[in-house]
Enzyme design. Structure first.
Site, short mmCIF file in Angstrom:
data_model
loop_
_atom_site.label_atom_id
_atom_site.label_comp_id
_atom_site.label_asym_id
_atom_site.label_seq_id
_atom_site.Cartn_x
_atom_site.Cartn_y
_atom_site.Cartn_z
N ARG A 125 42.14 27.15 24.19
CA ARG A 125 42.71 28.89 24.57
C ARG A 125 41.95 29.57 24.61
O ARG A 125 42.23 31.11 24.47
CB ARG A 125 43.63 28.96 23.21
N LYS A 156 40.49 37.75 37.22
CA LYS A 156 41.26 37.09 37.67
C LYS A 156 41.00 35.95 38.09
O LYS A 156 39.92 35.74 38.94
CB LYS A 156 41.45 37.51 39.37
N GLU A 216 35.93 41.40 52.73
CA GLU A 216 36.14 42.56 51.20
C GLU A 216 35.43 43.73 51.46
O GLU A 216 35.90 44.36 51.07
CB GLU A 216 36.00 41.21 50.61
N LYS A 266 35.09 47.71 42.57
CA LYS A 266 35.50 46.25 42.07
C LYS A 266 35.72 46.69 40.84
O LYS A 266 36.46 47.26 39.91
CB LYS A 266 35.18 45.39 42.45
N GLU A 305 45.95 45.12 36.92
CA GLU A 305 47.35 45.44 37.68
C GLU A 305 48.79 46.23 37.96
O GLU A 305 49.42 45.44 37.87
CB GLU A 305 46.75 43.78 39.01
N ARG A 316 45.48 48.44 41.29
CA ARG A 316 44.53 47.35 41.15
C ARG A 316 44.95 46.57 42.45
O ARG A 316 44.60 45.55 43.06
CB ARG A 316 44.02 46.00 39.82
N ASN A 345 44.66 44.90 47.50
CA ASN A 345 44.70 43.62 47.57
C ASN A 345 45.30 43.90 50.01
O ASN A 345 45.85 43.15 49.96
CB ASN A 345 46.62 42.83 47.28
N HIS A 361 46.55 41.51 51.77
CA HIS A 361 46.28 39.99 51.76
C HIS A 361 47.69 39.24 51.63
O HIS A 361 47.89 38.33 51.19
CB HIS A 361 45.57 39.82 49.73
N HIS A 413 47.33 35.71 52.56
CA HIS A 413 48.12 34.52 51.67
C HIS A 413 49.06 34.19 52.71
O HIS A 413 48.62 32.69 52.61
CB HIS A 413 48.04 34.68 50.71
N HIS A 469 39.29 32.17 53.05
CA HIS A 469 39.94 33.43 52.92
C HIS A 469 40.03 34.64 53.49
O HIS A 469 40.24 35.79 53.68
CB HIS A 469 39.36 33.59 51.31
#
Ligand code: NAD
Ligand code: GLY
Length: 357
Positions: free
Chosen positions: A118, A140, A182, A224, A234, A238, A242, A245, A249, A262
């Site tokens: 956990r 993330k 990026e 960042k 987010e 935030r 993206n 993205h 993606h 990426h």
């Protein structure tokens, strides 16, 4: 060495940036609570840097998990290898996981740390430009699903991020360029001054000038860290990180994970977002051309793959994490240096952008 802080109350943490940091044992020590660590890396990076890192961990019980290399291994199945390594080596809740590698190792190691018993502590030691400027900061973590990129994951902040810029010396040119996508993103979404600096200094960055690289990494991490401090989960701004993205993606998933890097997919996706922004009347044609020139100067693709149909793009894009109640949100550019997350784009213009491909 330069230090930045990600301000998240009691979960705040430092980002250390500099040359030779992998040899500074005292940097890691304060962030290792128990007497055992587990270092996760991959078969490419481990032979290069694992031993150097291990020298910092003397006196601790340390186990190592070396994953296969590649985005197509960013899966639940391969993630299980980390849990198995930890269980076989008796890792407990006080163990600290150290992710040594690029974004794939960092995201997978981070998710293993978020979920093992956990949640245990972890440290990011990024070794690609992309992971230094983006994925190692902000918590993330996760893995891909065949139907969608990064679909399974958790927010889990590291204890610290150690960026040894010397590790870039072994990174190949294609991966360096992917990281620059990026870096350029930060300029486009929130910093026109940095965008100007990038335009002027792209050839130094491509030549790996150490000062230029250190500045680009520092400035990117600064952005960042600020964005994450304001919006860790987010809920708002935030999402602007993206840019490109949602399109990107779709390219990564649609072309098969790992075929487009990426950063390459983000670059082509950024051009698509810029073209849609122009069709919305927000960007001028010469600004779209300027974006393309900058990405091309970083040796990044500015044209998306033609083998994906508009319907396939839309299929992948509709599984994006920014979809809310079935409505797709896109990050677009209101102007150079100003991004917006919007569901109010012109769908015909979006189709026109996809069809142009
Ligand atoms: P990567 O982790 O696959 O690394 C790229 C390649 O470089 C790999 O083959 C790797 O083994 C090799 N490599 C790494 N460091 C090296 C070094 N110093 N010398 C030689 N080779 C080295 O790819 P990446 O671009 O670092 O990361 C991409 C991943 O990051 C994607 O999965 C993406 O989804 C994720 N990502 C996550 C976030 C986030 O916020 N968590 C942000 C951006 C991207
Ligand atoms: N790379 C996007 C984010 O961290 O939010």
């Amino acid at each position: 060495m330069q230090t930045l802080n990600v301000e998240l109350g009691e979960r705040s943490y430092p980002i250390y940036i500099g040359s030779g940091l992998l040899d500074q044992a005292e940097l890691l020590a304060p962030y290792i609570a128990g007497n055992s660590t587990i270092t996760v890396s991959n078969e490419t990076i481990a032979p290069l840097y694992m031993q150097q890192l291990q020298m910092n961990l003397s006196g601790l019980k340390n186990c190592q998990v070396v994953l296969p290399d590649g985005e197509h291994h960013k899966t639940l199945d391969v993630l299980n290898q980390i849990y198995t390594g930890m269980l076989e080596n008796g890792s407990d809740r006080r163990s600290t996981l150290i992710a040594l590698g690029g974004g794939v190792v960092g995201d997978m190691g981070g998710f293993a740390a978020a979920s093992y018993q956990r949640g245990i502590n972890f440290i990011q030691v990024p070794t690609t430009l992309l992971s230094m400027v983006d994925s190692s900061v902000g918590g993330k973590t996760g893995v891909n699903h065949p139907l969608g990129k990064n679909m399974i994951g958790a927010f889990h902040q590291p204890q610290c991020v150690v960026i040894d810029t010397d590790t870039l010396s072994t990174l190949n040119d294609r991966e360096l360029s992917a990281g620059l996508a990026e870096v350029i993103k930060y300029g486009l979404i929130r910093d026109t001054e940095f965008l100007g600096w990038l335009t002027e200094n792209m050839s130094q960055l491509m030549r790996r000038d150490p000062e230029a690289l250190a500045y680009a990494i520092y400035r990117s991490c600064q952005h960042k860290a600020e964005v994450v401090a304001d919006d860790e989960r987010e809920q708002g701004q935030r999402a602007l990180l993206n840019l490109g993205h949602t399109f990107g993606h779709a390219i990564e998933s649609g072309m098969g994970y790992g075929n487009w890097l990426h950063g390459e997919a983000v670059a082509a996706g950024t051009v698509m977002a810029a073209e849609l922004s122009q069709k919305m009347g927000w960007l001028q044609l010469d600004e779209v051309a300027e974006i393309k020139r900058l990405l091309a100067a970083a040796n990044l693709p500015i044209d998306p793959p033609t083998s994906l149909s508009p319907a396939e793009y839309l299929g992948y894009m509709s599984r994006d994490k920014k979809v809310q109640d079935g409505v797709m949100n896109l990050v677009l550019l209101k102007s150079m240096g100003e991004a917006v997350l919007t569901k109010d784009y012109d769908t015909d213009a979006l189709k026109a952008v996809l069809e142009r491909m």
